[in-house]
Design a protein around this motif. Structure first.
Motif, PDB file in Angstrom:
ATOM      1  N   SER A 192       0.939  -0.768   0.063  1.00 48.85           N
ATOM      2  CA  SER A 192       0.119   0.070   0.225  1.00 48.85           C
ATOM      3  C   SER A 192       0.811   0.977   0.055  1.00 48.85           C
ATOM      4  N   HIS A 193       1.964   1.405   0.526  1.00 46.89           N
ATOM      5  CA  HIS A 193       2.948   2.926   1.036  1.00 46.89           C
ATOM      6  C   HIS A 193       3.362   2.880  -0.774  1.00 46.89           C
ATOM      7  N   ASN A 194       4.007   1.601  -1.446  1.00 46.41           N
ATOM      8  CA  ASN A 194       4.995   1.582  -2.353  1.00 46.41           C
ATOM      9  C   ASN A 194       3.350   2.315  -3.754  1.00 46.41           C
ATOM     10  N   THR A 195       1.994   1.797  -3.491  1.00 52.65           N
ATOM     11  CA  THR A 195       0.780   1.934  -4.631  1.00 52.65           C
ATOM     12  C   THR A 195       0.817   3.544  -4.796  1.00 52.65           C
ATOM     13  N   ALA A 196       0.599   3.497  -2.634  1.00 57.56           N
ATOM     14  CA  ALA A 196       0.577   5.238  -2.979  1.00 57.56           C
ATOM     15  C   ALA A 196       1.621   6.177  -2.874  1.00 57.56           C
ATOM     16  N   THR A 197       2.703   5.987  -3.447  1.00 63.08           N
ATOM     17  CA  THR A 197       3.773   7.066  -3.952  1.00 63.08           C
ATOM     18  C   THR A 197       4.093   6.958  -5.068  1.00 63.08           C
ATOM     19  N   VAL A 198       3.343   5.944  -5.840  1.00 59.96           N
ATOM     20  CA  VAL A 198       3.243   6.101  -7.365  1.00 59.96           C
ATOM     21  C   VAL A 198       2.084   6.497  -8.121  1.00 59.96           C
ATOM     22  N   VAL A 199       1.053   7.222  -7.296  1.00 62.97           N
ATOM     23  CA  VAL A 199       0.030   7.196  -7.773  1.00 62.97           C
ATOM     24  C   VAL A 199       0.375   8.630  -7.537  1.00 62.97           C
ATOM     25  N   GLY A 200       1.016   9.170  -6.424  1.00 62.09           N
ATOM     26  CA  GLY A 200       1.642  10.609  -5.925  1.00 62.09           C
ATOM     27  C   GLY A 200       1.782  11.412  -7.372  1.00 62.09           C
ATOM     28  N   LEU A 201       3.250  10.232  -7.880  1.00 63.50           N
ATOM     29  CA  LEU A 201       4.189  10.363  -8.132  1.00 63.50           C
ATOM     30  C   LEU A 201       3.203  11.230  -9.813  1.00 63.50           C
ATOM     31  N   SER A 202       2.523  10.058 -10.452  1.00 65.34           N
ATOM     32  CA  SER A 202       1.805  10.085 -11.665  1.00 65.34           C
ATOM     33  C   SER A 202       1.367  11.263 -11.418  1.00 65.34           C
ATOM     34  N   PHE A 203       0.743  11.765 -10.340  1.00 64.39           N
ATOM     35  CA  PHE A 203      -0.493  12.969 -10.372  1.00 64.39           C
ATOM     36  C   PHE A 203       0.542  13.860 -10.958  1.00 64.39           C
ATOM     37  N   LEU A 204       1.627  14.231 -10.282  1.00 64.05           N
ATOM     38  CA  LEU A 204       2.391  15.627 -10.109  1.00 64.05           C
ATOM     39  C   LEU A 204       2.971  14.711 -11.608  1.00 64.05           C
ATOM     40  N   LEU A 205       3.269  14.550 -11.960  1.00 63.07           N
ATOM     41  CA  LEU A 205       3.354  14.025 -13.595  1.00 63.07           C
ATOM     42  C   LEU A 205       2.763  14.901 -14.395  1.00 63.07           C
ATOM     43  N   LEU A 206       1.665  14.447 -14.404  1.00 64.66           N
ATOM     44  CA  LEU A 206       0.523  15.046 -15.358  1.00 64.66           C
ATOM     45  C   LEU A 206       0.296  16.607 -14.931  1.00 64.66           C
ATOM     46  N   VAL A 207      -0.010  17.563 -13.961  1.00 65.69           N
ATOM     47  CA  VAL A 207      -0.169  18.186 -13.374  1.00 65.69           C
ATOM     48  C   VAL A 207       1.397  19.715 -14.525  1.00 65.69           C
ATOM     49  N   LEU A 208       2.231  18.933 -14.467  1.00 64.26           N
ATOM     50  CA  LEU A 208       3.918  19.399 -14.811  1.00 64.26           C
ATOM     51  C   LEU A 208       3.383  18.991 -16.242  1.00 64.26           C
ATOM     52  N   LEU A 209       3.013  18.055 -16.777  1.00 65.92           N
ATOM     53  CA  LEU A 209       2.794  17.573 -18.311  1.00 65.92           C
ATOM     54  C   LEU A 209       1.401  19.183 -19.127  1.00 65.92           C
ATOM     55  N   LEU A 210       0.577  19.663 -18.007  1.00 66.16           N
ATOM     56  CA  LEU A 210      -0.282  20.056 -18.609  1.00 66.16           C
ATOM     57  C   LEU A 210       0.012  21.299 -18.092  1.00 66.16           C
ATOM     58  N   ILE A 211       0.732  21.995 -17.549  1.00 65.40           N
ATOM     59  CA  ILE A 211       1.703  23.151 -17.795  1.00 65.40           C
ATOM     60  C   ILE A 211       1.914  23.751 -18.544  1.00 65.40           C
ATOM     61  N   LEU A 212       3.205  22.555 -19.031  1.00 66.05           N
ATOM     62  CA  LEU A 212       3.965  22.814 -20.638  1.00 66.05           C
ATOM     63  C   LEU A 212       3.359  22.895 -20.964  1.00 66.05           C
ATOM     64  N   ALA A 213       1.823  21.599 -21.670  1.00 65.21           N
ATOM     65  CA  ALA A 213       1.246  22.671 -22.617  1.00 65.21           C
ATOM     66  C   ALA A 213       0.970  23.689 -23.185  1.00 65.21           C
ATOM     67  N   GLN A 214       0.236  23.793 -21.793  1.00 68.31           N
ATOM     68  CA  GLN A 214      -0.186  25.439 -21.881  1.00 68.31           C
ATOM     69  C   GLN A 214       0.771  26.631 -21.978  1.00 68.31           C
ATOM     70  N   MET A 215       2.227  26.175 -21.355  1.00 65.07           N
ATOM     71  CA  MET A 215       3.116  27.055 -21.953  1.00 65.07           C
ATOM     72  C   MET A 215       2.934  27.257 -23.375  1.00 65.07           C
ATOM     73  N   TYR A 216       2.930  25.322 -23.998  1.00 64.06           N
ATOM     74  CA  TYR A 216       3.331  25.561 -25.210  1.00 64.06           C
ATOM     75  C   TYR A 216       2.548  26.375 -26.063  1.00 64.06           C
ATOM     76  N   LYS A 217       0.984  26.269 -25.957  1.00 64.91           N
ATOM     77  CA  LYS A 217       0.411  27.238 -27.146  1.00 64.91           C
ATOM     78  C   LYS A 217       0.292  28.547 -26.645  1.00 64.91           C
ATOM     79  N   ASN A 218       0.379  29.422 -25.343  1.00 66.51           N
ATOM     80  CA  ASN A 218       1.100  29.940 -25.551  1.00 66.51           C
ATOM     81  C   ASN A 218       1.538  30.942 -26.625  1.00 66.51           C
ATOM     82  N   HIS A 219       2.329  30.337 -25.481  1.00 64.39           N
ATOM     83  CA  HIS A 219       4.286  30.358 -26.927  1.00 64.39           C
ATOM     84  C   HIS A 219       3.931  30.586 -28.931  1.00 64.39           C
ATOM     85  N   GLN A 220       3.207  29.752 -28.953  1.00 55.73           N
ATOM     86  CA  GLN A 220       2.710  29.094 -30.419  1.00 55.73           C
ATOM     87  C   GLN A 220       1.560  30.908 -31.123  1.00 55.73           C
TER      88      GLN A 220
END
Length: 476
Positions: A416-444
């Protein structure tokens, strides 16, 4: 000597009319000898006692008045070497005590006790026993003689030798029953002759013993040829070759399986390094042992023209692992030695460490082969194979078990500890991807606007008018 004693006793007997008794006393050189002289007193008058030695005159005497006299040759630096314990006189014991006896003290003694008109004469044979070794400390391989002397020699006596309390039968033995009175053993000095030599003299149904210790100089470590030294693959090992202290061998040489390693002065042999700074320690050390290093090694050196050698066998141990086909992830560990002639038992020990570094040792099973599962976390850590012989543990070798990627048997809390760690890391990675996508769209978008300057001016004007209207509204 027997004739002299008889004449001495007869003269004493004829002159005094006294009763004569003969006693045999054996004493080891350097020890204390007690010459017996007993008389049952029948009078309260103090007796007169006199001790004398054949051809040497008076040893000690005591008059009825109590005055004592010593012979001039029986004092050392003014201190008498002989005495009679006066405390025993009342019991009729007039024995003579001689300290630190030597061969010259051997011979015939007479004790005369006169009291109440009666006189008793006792004759004592004092025989001094010695075992001498020549040379005192022989070098291995040189001639050595062990001699048993008894002064005076008892005619008809027999001699037997014991080495370390076991019967020894020498190859050469010379026995004489006359003036020299010696029993001699001549041998080549070897390690097998070291120890306690005891000369057993049989005479008139009794046995007398005298001993000496024989030491042999040479190679003292290891004490015997073909000594086995055990080492694990990858570890360091020292091959001992220690000479007696004070012996510095010339031209020390190490030899292995036909290969000669002769060091230059001040330099260690090839592939070896000196393990000691003592001049008589010619041991060699190998920093990292390989399985190919097993075999017999010979250390040699020259002492006083005599070549001394010692043979040592290096036994190398290793653990071989193999995957068994019976079960997935199962592994067999095999304890292998280059020579198993002295091995009588194998023991597998599991060594683990906790977070604090505390070591835990657990004996698992006996036998040469150990089967374990690579997928079990319980098997992680070190596995040690201990091999033993009749004299105890001979050595050990270690194997480190690495866990496979798919680890089974984990606790639920860990999952359970390992699963929670993996889920948290995945959510953080998704947020970072969304921010990067928005920044890319503004730049274009900005990039496309900057391509038309007129359009950029219109957009800028519209933006300014909008800001003016917003300010007007706020004021009203």
């Amino acid at each position: 000597m027997l004739l002299e004693c008889c004449i001495f006793g007869m003269i004493t007997f004829l002159m005094t009319g006294a009763r004569c008794e003969v006693t045999e006393v054996f004493a080891e050189a350097g020890s204390e000898a007690i010459l017996p002289c007993k008389y049952d007193p029948t009078s309260l008058v103090p007796p007169a006692v006199k001790w004398s030695k054949a051809n040497k005159g008076t040893v000690w005497r005591k008059q009825r008045s109590g005055l004592q006299y010593w012979g001039s040759s029986w004092t050392v630096n003014g201190t008498p070497r002989v005495k009679c314990p006066h405390s025993l006189f009342e019991k009729g014991d007039y024995g003579l005590q001689i300290n630190n006896v030597n061969e010259e003290d051997g011979g015939v003694y007479s004790c005369s006790v006169e009291a109440g008109g009666r006189e008793v004469e006792n004759v004592v044979y004092l025989r001094i026993m010695t075992v001498s070794i020549d040379p005192p400390v022989p070098i291995w391989g040189k001639d050595v003689s062990v001699t048993c002397n008894v002064t005076p020699w008892p005619n008809g006596a027999s001699v037997q030798w014991l080495l370390n309390n076991r019967p020894f039968v020498p190859q050469t033995r010379i026995t004489s029953y006359r003036d020299t009175s010696k029993s001699i053993v001549r041998e080549k000095a070897t390690v097998s002759l070291k120890g306690k030599w005891t000369c057993v003299v049989g005479f008139k149904g009794k046995e007398e013993h005298v001993s000496a210790t024989l030491s042999v100089k040479g190679i003292i470590q290891p004490p015997n040829d073909n000594t086995k030294v055990y080492a694990a693959v990858g570890s360091g090992v020292t091959l001992p070759c220690v000479f007696s202290p004070g012996l510095t061998p010339n031209l020390p040489v190490w030899k292995k399986a036909g290969s000669l390693f002769k060091p230059a002065p001040g330099h260690p042999p090839l592939s070896y390094s000196s393990s000691s700074q003592l001049p008589w320690d010619k041991s060699a050390s190998l920093k990292e042992v390989g399985f190919k290093d097993e075999g017999r090694y010979t250390c040699s050196g020259t002492i006083q023209g005599q070549i001394l050698t010692r043979t040592i066998q290096l036994v190398v141990a290793k653990i071989e692992s193999s995957i068994t086909s019976k079960k997935k992830g199962s592994m067999a560990l095999t304890c292998q030695l280059s020579d198993t002639s002295e091995v009588t038992n194998y023991e597998w020990v599991h060594v683990t460490y906790d977070l604090n570094g505390t070591q835990s040792v657990e004996s698992v099973q006996k036998g040469k082969i150990l089967n374990i599962s690579q997928e079990s976390e319980a098997n992680r850590g070190e596995w040690v194979c201990r091999f033993s012989g009749k004299e105890g543990i001979l050595g050990n070798v270690t194997y480190h078990v690495q866990l496979m990627s798919g680890v089974s048997g984990q606790k639920v809390t860990d999952v359970s500890h390992n699963t929670a760690t993996v889920v948290g890391l995945s959510f953080l990675l998704l947020v970072l991807l969304l921010i990067l996508a928005q920044m890319y769209k503004n730049h274009q978008r900005r990039k496309r606007i900057f391509q038309y300057p007129a359009l950029e001016t219109i957009v800028h004007t519209i933006s300014n008018e909008r800001e003016e209207r917003e300010r007007s509204r706020v004021k009203t």
